[in-house]
Motif scaffolding. Structure first.
Motif, PDB file in Angstrom:
ATOM      1  N   GLU A   1      33.608  42.463  40.673  1.00 40.09           N
ATOM      2  CA  GLU A   1      35.027  42.741  40.509  1.00 40.09           C
ATOM      3  C   GLU A   1      35.421  43.914  41.413  1.00 40.09           C
TER       4      GLU A   1
ATOM      5  N   VAL B   1      36.301  36.074  38.546  1.00 41.65           N
ATOM      6  CA  VAL B   1      36.707  37.474  38.517  1.00 41.65           C
ATOM      7  C   VAL B   1      38.091  37.588  37.881  1.00 41.65           C
TER       8      VAL B   1
ATOM      9  N   SER C   1      41.648  40.998  41.134  1.00 44.40           N
ATOM     10  CA  SER C   1      41.490  40.653  42.534  1.00 44.40           C
ATOM     11  C   SER C   1      42.799  40.923  43.252  1.00 44.40           C
TER      12      SER C   1
ATOM     13  N   THR D   1      39.404  38.307  46.308  1.00 44.81           N
ATOM     14  CA  THR D   1      38.076  38.158  45.707  1.00 44.81           C
ATOM     15  C   THR D   1      37.991  36.879  44.901  1.00 44.81           C
ATOM     16  N   TYR D   2      39.083  36.508  44.263  1.00 47.54           N
ATOM     17  CA  TYR D   2      39.128  35.229  43.546  1.00 47.54           C
ATOM     18  C   TYR D   2      38.856  34.082  44.513  1.00 47.54           C
TER      19      TYR D   2
END
Length: 272
Positions: free
Chosen positions: A137, A168, A171, A176-177
């Motif tokens: 995360e 996650v 984000s 990041t997702y």
């Protein structure tokens, strides 16, 4: 702010205050495999395949903080593959897996109070191959984990690939997702056989819904929308899902429960 975000922030704060979160070097835990340097490697010979018609249950078990055992024992009576998210490696939990005579793998995302936490996949028949991955995360620095498991499947020319995901929560602009979805994309890119991707997708806004839709279309995945649909929702978006391709969906339903803050999804499939 949604309840799922609040829960994540509370967990992050508790872990920080406790000062006992560790990210172990070894990601994969199993009741069959010895630790290995490489993520993907063969397991036991595939002597017994999953049946041509099989059932799969996916559930965020909320670290077994509630009375999970009676309900999960009942659901497992006719379940072939079990995908759990937020599984905590407590002795009574591992003992339950053994009593159920399940072959299991856990991706150790992090250890808190010396207990492994992460997604766990269990099955009636042994996996042919397994891989565990982590994604951290960006805000809380708490890792989420993924498991990739391959199974022989009766009536199918190619193996079944099952992906167990805990997505996650935090984000920035969804990068990041998307990176976590891309991690799955790389793992399934060379797989032309039957495929299931399931778990807690943490889709709680329109951006994540759009990212997930685009990703599913790219990989020709259909969503097994449960009926009745009792899935846990935040801001109207269901957090949990089962996606599939190369299989015939027979039934899909979600199950009302107070044993977790998520409701499980159960689906049955058959080979084409």
């Amino acid at each position: 702010m949604s309840l799922t975000l609040v829960k994540g922030l509370v967990l992050a704060g508790a872990l920080a205050l406790a000062g006992c979160l560790e990210v172990p070097r070894q990601t994969l835990l199993s009741n069959e495999f010895q630790p290995a340097e490489h993520c993907l490697y063969p397991s036991l010979p595939a002597i017994a395949p999953l049946p041509a018609q099989f059932s799969l249950l996916s559930w965020n078990i909320y670290k077994q903080q509630r009375n999970w055992q009676p309900e999960l024992s009942r659901w497992m009576a006719d379940t072939d593959v079990l995908l759990l998210q937020e599984a905590s490696g407590r002795d009574d939990f591992y003992q339950w897996l053994e009593q159920q005579q399940l072959h299991w793998f856990q991706a150790d995302a992090f250890e808190w109070q010396q207990l492994p936490n992460g997604v766990l996949t269990a099955s009636r028949q042994p996996a042919v191959q397994v891989c565990a991955e982590r994604m951290t995360e960006p805000a809380t620095r708490i890792p989420k984990s993924l498991l990739f498991s391959r199974y022989s499947l009766a009536g199918a020319k190619e193996q079944l690939l099952v992906v167990n995901l805990h997505a996650v929560n935090f984000s920035l602009r969804g990068r990041t997702y998307q990176a976590q979805l891309d991690m799955i994309s790389r793992a399934i890119a060379g797989h032309s056989g039957p495929l299931i991707v399931a778990g807690d997708f943490n889709r709680w806004n329109a951006r994540r819904q759009q990212q997930l839709n685009q990703w599913a279309v790219t990989h020709q995945l259909s969503e097994a929308v449960p009926a009745p649909d009792l899935r846990t929702r935040f801001w109207g978006y269901p957090l949990d899902a089962i996606f599939y391709r190369g299989l015939t969906l027979i039934t899909a339903h979600s199950i009302n429960t107070h044993a977790s803050d998520h409701t499980p999804i159960k689906a049955s499939f058959s080979t084409l």
